[in-house]
Write an enzyme that holds these catalytic residues in place. Structure first.
Site, mmCIF file in Angstrom:
data_model
loop_
_atom_site.group_PDB
_atom_site.id
_atom_site.type_symbol
_atom_site.label_atom_id
_atom_site.label_comp_id
_atom_site.label_asym_id
_atom_site.label_seq_id
_atom_site.Cartn_x
_atom_site.Cartn_y
_atom_site.Cartn_z
ATOM 1 C CG HIS A 1 -5.689 -1.941 -1.625
ATOM 2 N ND1 HIS A 1 -4.753 -2.575 -0.831
ATOM 3 C CD2 HIS A 1 -5.382 -0.619 -1.567
ATOM 4 C CE1 HIS A 1 -3.918 -1.675 -0.324
ATOM 5 N NE2 HIS A 1 -4.283 -0.469 -0.760
ATOM 6 C CD GLU A 2 -6.796 1.872 -4.176
ATOM 7 O OE1 GLU A 2 -6.937 2.870 -3.428
ATOM 8 O OE2 GLU A 2 -5.703 1.294 -4.295
ATOM 9 C CB CYS B 1 -0.896 -0.014 1.238
ATOM 10 S SG CYS B 1 -1.996 1.415 1.363
ATOM 11 C CG HIS C 1 -7.305 2.918 0.949
ATOM 12 N ND1 HIS C 1 -6.543 3.173 2.068
ATOM 13 C CD2 HIS C 1 -6.461 2.330 0.059
ATOM 14 C CE1 HIS C 1 -5.302 2.760 1.865
ATOM 15 N NE2 HIS C 1 -5.232 2.241 0.657
#
Length: 163
Positions: free
Chosen positions: A131-132, A89, A135
């Site tokens: 993953h995004e 990351c 976030h």
């Protein structure tokens, strides 16, 4: 627009759930331009708005030569057997750990004209979408590590020159 500096682990914006985008205005257009510029640097598969200090639901991606963005993404499908994939990351530089991710993911959202869009993909694209979106939900990949790897990762973070 230039790429924006990436916020690092420890910055509270990274642990904050991002707000939905309700109005597409010049501020949101500038955010998308910054996200797209920021994701085009070598080695970047995705950049979430929170990683550049903006608490709005948006991210950019750069996978297999395809660069784009999505506003208000929502994961609508995950399929296949979750598998361990090495993940890093930008907000936790230099660390790579195995994380369980689904091999296929589909997200829906909107574009800058307010039109519905859908992104989907396998392998790296699926990983980037998960993953995004994490976030934007205030999660870092470190939050998904098993206990042993999380302990090791946190030790690495504490010993890093950027923390």
């Amino acid at each position: 627009m230039p790429e924006r500096p990436i916020r690092l682990f420890g910055d509270p914006v990274l642990k904050t759930v991002s707000d939905p985008i309700s109005t597409i205005d010049d501020r949101v257009r500038a955010l998308v331009a910054d996200l797209v510029d920021s994701v085009q640097l070598p080695g970047r598969a995705g950049v979430a708005a929170s990683q550049i200090g903006v608490n709005l639901r948006a991210f950019s991606y750069n996978v297999d030569g395809e660069v784009g963005y999505i506003l208000n993404p929502v994961i609508v499908e995950l399929s296949g057997e979750p598998e361990l994939v090495d993940e890093g990351c930008l907000s936790v530089p230099g660390l790579w750990y195995p994380v369980k991710r689904y091999p296929f993911a589909r997200v829906t959202g909107i574009d800058l004209d307010g039109n519905p869009i859908e992104l989907s993909g396998h392998e790296l694209m699926a990983q980037a979408l998960q993953h995004e979106t994490d976030h934007l939900d205030g999660l870092l990949y470190l939050d998904r590590l098993d206990k042993e790897n999380r302990r090791a990762a946190m030790k690495e973070v504490r010993e890093s020159n950027w923390f």
